[in-house]
Design an enzyme around this catalytic site. Structure first.
Site, short mmCIF file in Angstrom:
data_model
loop_
_atom_site.label_atom_id
_atom_site.label_comp_id
_atom_site.label_asym_id
_atom_site.label_seq_id
_atom_site.Cartn_x
_atom_site.Cartn_y
_atom_site.Cartn_z
N GLY A 11 0.78 -1.24 0.00
CA GLY A 11 0.00 0.00 0.00
C GLY A 11 0.81 1.28 0.00
O GLY A 11 0.31 2.34 0.40
N ASN A 13 1.79 3.02 -2.59
CA ASN A 13 1.19 3.96 -3.54
C ASN A 13 -0.09 4.56 -2.96
O ASN A 13 -0.34 5.76 -3.10
CB ASN A 13 0.91 3.29 -4.89
CG ASN A 13 2.15 3.22 -5.75
OD1 ASN A 13 2.60 4.23 -6.29
ND2 ASN A 13 2.73 2.04 -5.86
N ARG A 90 -4.75 -9.19 -8.67
CA ARG A 90 -5.67 -10.17 -9.24
C ARG A 90 -5.98 -9.79 -10.67
O ARG A 90 -6.17 -8.61 -10.96
CB ARG A 90 -6.98 -10.15 -8.45
CG ARG A 90 -7.25 -11.37 -7.65
CD ARG A 90 -8.51 -11.17 -6.86
NE ARG A 90 -9.66 -11.79 -7.51
CZ ARG A 90 -9.97 -13.09 -7.41
NH1 ARG A 90 -9.22 -13.88 -6.70
NH2 ARG A 90 -11.03 -13.59 -8.02
N ILE A 91 -6.03 -10.79 -11.52
CA ILE A 91 -6.43 -10.53 -12.90
C ILE A 91 -7.90 -10.09 -12.88
O ILE A 91 -8.72 -10.68 -12.18
CB ILE A 91 -6.31 -11.83 -13.75
CG1 ILE A 91 -4.88 -12.37 -13.70
CG2 ILE A 91 -6.80 -11.61 -15.17
CD1 ILE A 91 -3.91 -11.77 -14.66
N ASN A 106 -3.98 2.08 -13.70
CA ASN A 106 -3.07 1.16 -13.01
C ASN A 106 -1.66 1.74 -13.07
O ASN A 106 -1.35 2.55 -13.95
CB ASN A 106 -3.10 -0.19 -13.72
CG ASN A 106 -2.19 -1.22 -13.05
OD1 ASN A 106 -2.15 -1.33 -11.82
ND2 ASN A 106 -1.45 -1.97 -13.84
N HIS A 108 2.37 0.37 -13.23
CA HIS A 108 3.19 -0.82 -13.47
C HIS A 108 4.67 -0.44 -13.37
O HIS A 108 5.08 0.57 -13.95
CB HIS A 108 2.87 -1.42 -14.84
CG HIS A 108 3.59 -2.71 -15.08
ND1 HIS A 108 3.25 -3.87 -14.43
CD2 HIS A 108 4.65 -3.01 -15.87
CE1 HIS A 108 4.08 -4.84 -14.81
NE2 HIS A 108 4.93 -4.34 -15.68
N GLU A 173 7.15 6.11 -8.58
CA GLU A 173 5.72 5.72 -8.56
C GLU A 173 4.94 6.65 -7.64
O GLU A 173 3.85 7.11 -7.96
CB GLU A 173 5.57 4.28 -8.07
CG GLU A 173 6.13 3.24 -9.01
CD GLU A 173 5.77 1.82 -8.59
OE1 GLU A 173 4.67 1.61 -8.07
OE2 GLU A 173 6.62 0.92 -8.77
C1 GRF Z 1 4.06 -1.34 -7.22
O1 GRF Z 1 5.38 -1.63 -7.62
C2 GRF Z 1 3.19 -1.16 -8.43
O2 GRF Z 1 3.85 -0.62 -9.53
C3 GRF Z 1 2.76 -2.57 -8.75
O3 GRF Z 1 2.59 -3.18 -7.49
C4 GRF Z 1 3.40 -2.51 -6.52
C5 GRF Z 1 2.51 -2.07 -5.42
O4 GRF Z 1 3.21 -1.53 -4.34
N1 GRF Z 1 1.58 -2.58 -9.56
P1 GRF Z 1 2.44 -0.84 -3.15
O5 GRF Z 1 1.44 -1.86 -2.61
O6 GRF Z 1 1.75 0.38 -3.69
O7 GRF Z 1 3.49 -0.50 -2.14
#
Ligand code: GRF
Length: 215
Positions: A11, A13, A90-91, A106, A108, A173
């Site tokens: 979590g 992000n 999850r897909i 999203n 990535h 990110e």
């Molecule tokens: C991040 O690296 C994001 O790019 C990917 O999953 C990870 C999630 O990290 N999709 P967090 O849970 O936000 O710390």
């Protein structure tokens, strides 16, 4: 700009986004955080920010479709402007994606279309690329391949490991994801086929060239 955030784990992000909201950089509210994992650290982060967090247990449903039908219904109750995937592992079913078309984003940890899927940072290290980074994109039925809203470039050093690269990318990110949500909230983001146009955004200003020693 009201959003619902889907998570599965750490979590970080979510935390960066929640901070941007709490500092008033983004107007509106994170209405709900949903996790498909009961122990996701992100649920604790939601609580710390006073955001409603719910674990929705996949094992309580017959299959992916049934789970996603429930998820869509639950999300729609919050009437969000945007659904944000932040480490949701999850897909998604086609039904889910169609339900939020153009309102689903999203992040990535690679420069897509390189290194889609799991362990993107390890894929980058194993491949030996000199630059990687992260991508925020609209979600389409092609995994990690929707129209790109923003990318940040991170140089890969010879001594980088999966862990160190992950950390470097993560720092970006945490900057680009809140930025994109803010752009969308300001109605500056428009999709035209594969192109995403962000009104007034400055792209291409980073010094992203390789170190050329002789020329
Ligand atoms: C991040 O690296 C994001 O790019 C990917 O999953 C990870 C999630 O990290 N999709 P967090 O849970 O936000 O710390």
């Amino acid at each position: 700009m009201d959003i619902v955030v889907l998570i599965s784990g750490r979590g970080s992000n979510l935390q960066a986004i929640a901070r941007a909201y709490s500092e008033g950089k983004i107007k509106g509210k994170i209405k709900l955080v949903i996790s498909n994992k009961e122990k996701a650290k992100g649920l604790k982060i939601a609580r710390e920010f006073g955001i409603k967090g719910e674990f929705i247990d996949p094992s309580a449903f017959k299959n992916r479709e049934e789970y996603d039908i429930h998820l869509v219904e639950r999300i729609k109750k919050e009437n969000p402007d945007l659904v944000v995937l932040a480490g949701y592992m999850r897909i998604l079913s086609d039904y889910f994606i169609e339900s939020f078309e153009g309102k689903l984003v999203n992040i990535h940890p690679s420069l897509t279309p390189a290194f889609k899927g799991l362990k993107a940072q390890k894929q980058a290290i194993d491949y030996g690329v000199k630059f990687s980074g992260c991508t925020v994109h609209f979600v389409t039925k092609d995994l990690d391949a929707g129209p790109v809203i923003v990318q940040a470039v991170v140089p890969v050093a010879l001594e980088d490991t999966e862990e160190s690269l992950t950390e470097k990318i993560l720092a970006y990110e945490h900057r680009v994801y809140p930025q994109v949500i803010k752009w969308i909230s300001e109605k500056r983001v428009r999709i035209s086929g594969r192109q995403v146009i962000v009104e007034g955004a400055r792209y291409g200003t980073l010094p992203v060239n390789p170190a050329l020693e002789d020329f």
